[in-house]
Design a protein around this motif. Sequence first.
Motif, PDB file in Angstrom:
ATOM      1  N   LEU A  11       0.837  -1.190   0.000  1.00  0.00           N
ATOM      2  CA  LEU A  11       0.000   0.000   0.000  1.00  0.00           C
ATOM      3  C   LEU A  11       0.874   1.243   0.000  1.00  0.00           C
ATOM      4  N   ASP A  12       0.321   2.327  -0.484  1.00  0.00           N
ATOM      5  CA  ASP A  12       0.993   3.624  -0.442  1.00  0.00           C
ATOM      6  C   ASP A  12       0.644   4.289   0.883  1.00  0.00           C
ATOM      7  N   ALA A  13       1.655   4.439   1.748  1.00  0.00           N
ATOM      8  CA  ALA A  13       1.404   4.981   3.087  1.00  0.00           C
ATOM      9  C   ALA A  13       0.982   6.434   3.058  1.00  0.00           C
ATOM     10  N   THR A  14       1.197   7.119   1.952  1.00  0.00           N
ATOM     11  CA  THR A  14       0.810   8.536   1.865  1.00  0.00           C
ATOM     12  C   THR A  14      -0.638   8.716   1.431  1.00  0.00           C
ATOM     13  N   LEU A  67       3.313  -1.070   4.211  1.00  0.00           N
ATOM     14  CA  LEU A  67       3.050   0.342   3.924  1.00  0.00           C
ATOM     15  C   LEU A  67       4.309   0.944   3.323  1.00  0.00           C
ATOM     16  N   ASN A  68       4.280   1.184   2.025  1.00  0.00           N
ATOM     17  CA  ASN A  68       5.464   1.682   1.331  1.00  0.00           C
ATOM     18  C   ASN A  68       5.551   3.208   1.389  1.00  0.00           C
ATOM     19  N   LYS A  69       6.706   3.719   1.001  1.00  0.00           N
ATOM     20  CA  LYS A  69       7.021   5.160   0.981  1.00  0.00           C
ATOM     21  C   LYS A  69       7.005   5.737   2.401  1.00  0.00           C
ATOM     22  N   TRP A  70       7.398   4.914   3.369  1.00  0.00           N
ATOM     23  CA  TRP A  70       7.392   5.343   4.763  1.00  0.00           C
ATOM     24  C   TRP A  70       8.454   6.412   5.026  1.00  0.00           C
ATOM     25  N   VAL A  87       7.565   0.092   5.390  1.00  0.00           N
ATOM     26  CA  VAL A  87       8.781  -0.111   4.610  1.00  0.00           C
ATOM     27  C   VAL A  87       9.016   1.083   3.692  1.00  0.00           C
ATOM     28  N   SER A  88      10.230   1.140   3.177  1.00  0.00           N
ATOM     29  CA  SER A  88      10.565   2.081   2.120  1.00  0.00           C
ATOM     30  C   SER A  88      11.325   1.310   1.059  1.00  0.00           C
ATOM     31  N   ALA A  89      10.679   1.081  -0.076  1.00  0.00           N
ATOM     32  CA  ALA A  89      11.324   0.330  -1.146  1.00  0.00           C
ATOM     33  C   ALA A  89      12.523   1.078  -1.702  1.00  0.00           C
ATOM     34  N   ARG A  90      12.517   2.393  -1.591  1.00  0.00           N
ATOM     35  CA  ARG A  90      13.615   3.195  -2.145  1.00  0.00           C
ATOM     36  C   ARG A  90      14.864   3.133  -1.274  1.00  0.00           C
TER      37      ARG A  90
END
Length: 490
Positions: free
Chosen positions: A293-296, A321-324, A356-359
């Motif tokens: 999911l997009d955390a934003t 939750l991505n883009k954390w 998480v942060s995939a980047r």
Amino acid sequence: MRMRLAIVGRPNVGKSTLFNRLVGKRLALVDNQPGVTRDLREGDAQFGDLRFVVVDTAGFEDVTDDNLRGRMRRLTERAVDEADAALMLIDARTGVTPLDEVFADFLRRRSTPVFLGANKAESSVSDHGVFEAYKLGLGDPIRLSAEHGEGMSDLYAALRPLVDSFGVQVDENLPDMDVPIDNELEAHELHFRNITKPVQIAVVGRPNVGKSTLINQITGTDQLLTGPEAGITRDAIARHIHWKGDDGQVTPMRIFDTAGMRKKAKVQEKLEKLSVRDGLRAVKYSEVVIVLLDATIPFKQQDLKIIDLIEREGRAIVVALNKWDIVRNRQARFREMREAFERRLSQVKGADLVAVSARTGLGVVSLRSAVLASFETWNRRIPTAELNRWIIDMIEAHPPPAPRGTRIKLRYMTQVKTRPPSFVVMCSRPDKMPASYSRYLVNGLRTDFELFGTPIRLSLRSQREKNPYKDCTNRRQPSQLRKHLKSDAE
């Protein structure tokens, strides 16, 4: 190590069709529209008695900037550099194009052996294109029809010497594989060598939430095409990884990248329908599904539908939750997402929610732990004696209903299977049991036995003792009754 053959060429020359024929399965998406393939897809070719790895690539285009087509070209170039041989395809009906000449020049500058295939050459209309292929300077063209299977014997004869040479190399290296295990080898490495079946994982979610970027972060490579554009991934691409945790333990896994899933009403194009269908097939054959999911962005209805689909398929679930790394006030945001998740998806209550942060790689280690914990829960088996002690307590706390004044009796309970955990309760009049009481039992199982992050299947069955006198019509002990009593006496 087996030979790697990269199938390359400009868009829409039939690379994916030939790839599917070599692996013997419809793995790659095929369509008349150019540019269908974007990522690299690997498969195990079973070409007669030849065994090698075949790689399907994106169509080569004469661009060098950083847009999507430029990134696709660089991915194709890397596939050629990593391959042991390349098979360049041209469209024999169209003949040699300027883009074919550019790509042929690129291949001649590489040290990789190159075979030339003139595809779509099933009719005499293609004769001119086959003869024209000689000017590319890549040797004699192999006349092929990947769609109809023509010319495959000629391709077999061309590949046979190279594949055989790799077989000789493997045989020469066999003594190095038989060396004794070093005493200093850690226990987790010994454990890893005994593991043969990898954990099957699928990463799903809406478009542009970072699925491909996350897999690249996990694998430590840039094998999957990424970028700011939504809907880059089309094929469900599998990657074999050896995911190592903080404790040093290495776990073999097979992780699938899937296309973004939009609302069904918005999916109109045939190609997107094929991509979503490919992603759903990956979910069906996976064991653990990571819902990204997009955390934003708040929970969307489509996120809930995706999770509900996974639950109905019976797969273990981990929500990430991505883009954390760009989220502000993280603690409040996490509580908000957790509350929304528990409230709107009670059927997978307690599933791991990982930030998480995939980047940047933030939270990837925690994601691995959540995946393994969910996989263990998905495979858990509870002893029957423990289940029956539990159900007695549940009945005492909240007795089953009594429709028309007759109480439904729960006699005993057992677990009939795992993956996911499935239970059967033997009871009287199961058809009269309300759904609310079944949910009461499922929620109790999830909480008391910590079956979080996995679907639970519960079925009610009727158990009636067989009456040996049921079929007896004569009270004076007919032959059937005498036979029964005699067997009892013996």
